[in-house]
Scaffold this active site. Structure first.
Site: not given
Ligand SMILES: [Zn+2]
Length: 335
Positions: A190, A192-193, A262, A280, A289
């Protein structure tokens, strides 16, 4: 899990007392008894955590009569500790109390001392309890050992050439895995900054986002907000986003490191990430979700993650139309 190229780097080779060898870059994080450290900082005489097994405590340690007693006590706590509608702690789905039982999070056979500990009890649905029980049974049968990490002395550290290196991303919250038997950190990719200036893209809920929560915990619903409530949300968020992003840029302009600056950015900042999964796992994610009337087991996701899930589902339906149709035809339950 995902694999990313992370450039040509100088490599080192660590050898441990138990005979494990790890080849990695100097900046790779490795788990030690004192926490995460960079491989390049480790010297002979330091310890790293390496994977091993220990004998699983025997089921026979808990006699059947004691087990029954624990079972009776546990079921007596049910009404007090499980709400009329509550979440299964294993699958996060909502169920009426009758469909939930209290489960020992740390199994009785592993820690008898926690058998009557309320903090060790959590509501679980029947399928999850059956699955957890079968997994524990399977582990006990496979030699009666449990996996764990143990300290292992580093006996040699040598330079080992230069070559292209790769990082692996592993699903949270663990972010670690065994590389050649040694516990190393992975990069969950992801944004992260730490390495890149974050862009000012922020979330402001649209007019269709239901804003007001009604009811008590475990049994609430969301209803439309008034135009005034929408207005205050939009104005408050925009003002706060502008203010925090200006402060972020002021710190960067003053030469402050991105990983420090950040900290002022709010959770409403958009982030991007790469993740991979098979169909799956995707079905399992979608069943939790998304809210869909075809679902056998209803879910009540937060609207924001549901919006992401809906986009993922639309892409997947194009790629695997037959599997997607079967998923819907079978009550949106992952096989
Ligand atoms: Zn469950």
């Amino acid at each position: 899990m995902d694999v990313m190229e992370s450039g040509v780097k100088q490599l080192i080779r660590l050898t441990t007392a138990s005979g494990k060898q790890l080849r990695c870059s100097r900046d790779h994080a490795i788990l030690t008894p004192d926490g995460w450290r960079k491989a390049g900082e480790l010297a002979v005489g330091d310890s790293v955590m390496s994977g091993g097994t220990a004998v699983r405590p025997s089921e026979a340690l808990v006699p059947p009569s004691l087990r029954r007693g624990i079972g009776v006590w546990t079921s007596m706590q049910r009404k007090r500790l499980i709400d009329e509608l509550d979440l299964c702690y294993l699958c996060s789905r909502t169920f009426p109390r009758e469909a939930l039982e209290l489960d020992h999070v740390v199994p009785v056979s592993l820690d008898l001392g926690r058998a009557l500990d309320e903090e060790n009890l959590a509501p679980a649905c029947e399928p999850c309890r059956a699955e957890k029980g079968a997994t524990e049974q399977g582990l006990a049968e496979r030699g009666g050992k449990v996996a764990l990490a143990k300290a292992d002395l580093v006996v040699s550290v040598v330079d080992d050439g230069e070559e292209m290196t790769y990082d692996l991303a592993v699903e949270g919250p663990w972010h670690n895995f065994l590389a050649d038997g040694i516990v190393v950190h992975n990069s969950y990719n992801e944004e992260s900054g730490r390495y890149r200036e974050l862009q000012p893209v922020f979330y402001v809920p649209g007019g269709e986002r239901r804003l007001v929560q009604q009811g008590r915990p475990g049994k609430y619903e969301f209803v439309e907000g008034t135009p005034e409530q929408h207005k205050v949300v939009t104005e408050a968020m925009e003002a706060s986003y502008r203010q925090s992003y200006e402060q972020y840029q002021a710190m960067l302009a003053a030469g402050v490191a991105r990983e420090v600056a950040r900290a002022v950015l709010p959770v409403g900042l958009f982030s991007s990430m790469y993740a991979t999964c098979n169909a799956r796992s995707l079905m399992h994610f979608l069943s939790l979700r998304t809210k869909d009337e075809r679902a056998t087991v209803p879910s009540f996701p937060q609207r924001e993650i549901e919006m992401v899930a809906e986009k993922m589902e639309a892409e997947w339906a194009k790629l695997m139309p037959l599997t997607h149709a079967a998923f819907n035809a079978h009550g949106r339950v992952a096989p």
